[in-house]
Design a protein around this motif. Structure first.
Motif, short mmCIF file in Angstrom:
data_model
loop_
_atom_site.label_atom_id
_atom_site.label_comp_id
_atom_site.label_asym_id
_atom_site.label_seq_id
_atom_site.Cartn_x
_atom_site.Cartn_y
_atom_site.Cartn_z
N THR A 154 36.57 31.84 37.05
CA THR A 154 37.41 32.96 37.50
C THR A 154 38.68 33.05 36.66
O THR A 154 39.08 34.14 36.23
CB THR A 154 37.77 32.80 38.99
N LEU A 155 39.34 31.89 36.45
CA LEU A 155 40.59 31.90 35.68
C LEU A 155 40.34 32.28 34.22
O LEU A 155 41.18 32.97 33.60
CB LEU A 155 41.26 30.53 35.77
N GLU A 156 39.23 31.85 33.67
CA GLU A 156 38.94 32.20 32.28
C GLU A 156 38.67 33.70 32.12
O GLU A 156 38.88 34.27 31.03
CB GLU A 156 37.72 31.40 31.79
N ASN A 157 38.21 34.35 33.19
CA ASN A 157 37.93 35.79 33.13
C ASN A 157 39.17 36.65 33.38
O ASN A 157 39.12 37.87 33.17
CB ASN A 157 36.86 36.16 34.16
N VAL A 158 40.26 36.03 33.84
CA VAL A 158 41.47 36.81 34.15
C VAL A 158 41.99 37.55 32.91
O VAL A 158 42.29 38.76 33.00
CB VAL A 158 42.55 35.90 34.75
N PRO A 159 42.13 36.92 31.76
CA PRO A 159 42.66 37.67 30.60
C PRO A 159 41.81 38.90 30.25
O PRO A 159 42.35 39.99 30.03
CB PRO A 159 42.64 36.63 29.48
N ILE A 183 45.29 35.69 40.80
CA ILE A 183 45.40 34.27 41.18
C ILE A 183 45.03 34.08 42.64
O ILE A 183 44.33 33.12 43.01
CB ILE A 183 46.83 33.77 40.90
N GLU A 184 45.51 35.01 43.50
CA GLU A 184 45.20 34.91 44.93
C GLU A 184 43.70 35.00 45.17
O GLU A 184 43.14 34.27 46.01
CB GLU A 184 45.92 36.02 45.69
N HIS A 185 43.04 35.88 44.44
CA HIS A 185 41.59 36.01 44.58
C HIS A 185 40.89 34.69 44.21
O HIS A 185 39.96 34.25 44.90
CB HIS A 185 41.08 37.14 43.68
N ALA A 186 41.33 34.06 43.14
CA ALA A 186 40.73 32.80 42.72
C ALA A 186 40.96 31.70 43.76
O ALA A 186 40.06 30.90 44.07
CB ALA A 186 41.30 32.38 41.36
N LEU A 187 42.18 31.66 44.33
CA LEU A 187 42.49 30.64 45.34
C LEU A 187 41.72 30.87 46.63
O LEU A 187 41.31 29.91 47.31
CB LEU A 187 44.00 30.62 45.61
N GLU A 188 41.55 32.12 47.02
CA GLU A 188 40.77 32.41 48.23
C GLU A 188 39.33 31.96 48.07
O GLU A 188 38.72 31.43 49.00
CB GLU A 188 40.83 33.91 48.55
N ASP A 189 38.78 32.21 46.88
CA ASP A 189 37.41 31.77 46.63
C ASP A 189 37.31 30.25 46.70
O ASP A 189 36.35 29.69 47.24
CB ASP A 189 36.97 32.28 45.25
N LEU A 190 38.32 29.56 46.16
CA LEU A 190 38.34 28.10 46.22
C LEU A 190 38.45 27.61 47.67
O LEU A 190 37.79 26.65 48.07
CB LEU A 190 39.52 27.56 45.40
#
Length: 201
Positions: A154-159, A183-190
């Motif tokens: 998810t973080l690698e796809n942000v850029p 970032i919030e979307h990635a943390l919610e998924d985690l």
């Protein structure tokens, strides 16, 4: 003149275990098998009755040990009430125990107690797993590895996802909102993955 040492009428389970030099788990096993005589509320052990019951359940080859202890108790009582018995301290007479003198029997009894304790621990673990209070290590490792992989992806796809939109705006506040949402979307998924791990799935 010392008073004869008498067994207490009742004791809690742990105190009864301490009296006999046994592990608490062994007392639990005896209780489960119905080998103890309990008080009406089931919270304490009736000591003399339970010791007599345990003695009756033992191998007949060990009856001699029981009889020796019974004789020792009778000597203690007699010495405290018979003239001339003042010279013998009844408290010095060994308290009744039901441990055989045979070292092989002692080792066998210890092995059985250890086996019962291990079985009790396994039963507790199984119950905790069933109630969701304990999770298998491999299940946790699998879920955490999957969660870490998804977070990294998810973080690698942000850029790549945000670059066009960020390039098209000159509003700094808008850029912060876009980044915060990603970032919030990635943390919610985690968090969802961790919740799954917490349920042992």
């Amino acid at each position: 003149m010392a008073e004869p040492r008498e067994l207490p009428a009742t004791l809690g389970f742990r105190a009864f275990a301490d009296l006999q030099g046994w592990r608490p788990s062994y007392i639990t096993e005896l209780k489960g098998k119905g080998h103890l005589v309990l008080t009406d509320d089931g919270r304490q052990v009736r000591v003399p009755e339970s010791l007599a019951k345990l003695a009756a359940l033992r191998d007949p080859s060990k009856i001699g040990v029981k009889e020796r202890h019974a004789a020792a108790r009778n000597v203690a009582r007699t010495s405290s009430s018979t003239p001339g018995g003042e010279g013998q301290d009844a408290a010095d007479v060994a308290p009744p125990t039901f441990v055989p003198d045979d070292p092989h029997a002692k080792r066998r009894a210890k092995a059985l107690a250890d086996q019962a304790e291990a079985a009790a621990r396994k039963a507790l673990r199984d119950e905790q797993v069933e109630l969701g209070e304990l999770i298998q290590r491999e299940d946790v490792e699998r879920v955490l590895a999957d969660a870490a992989t998804r977070l990294r992806t998810t973080l690698e796809n942000v850029p790549a996802t945000l670059a066009p939109e960020l390039a098209a705006t000159t509003d700094e506040a808008r850029c912060r909102v876009l980044l915060a949402n990603a970032i919030e979307h990635a943390l919610e998924d985690l968090s969802r993955k961790f919740a799954v791990a917490g349920k042992g799935a």
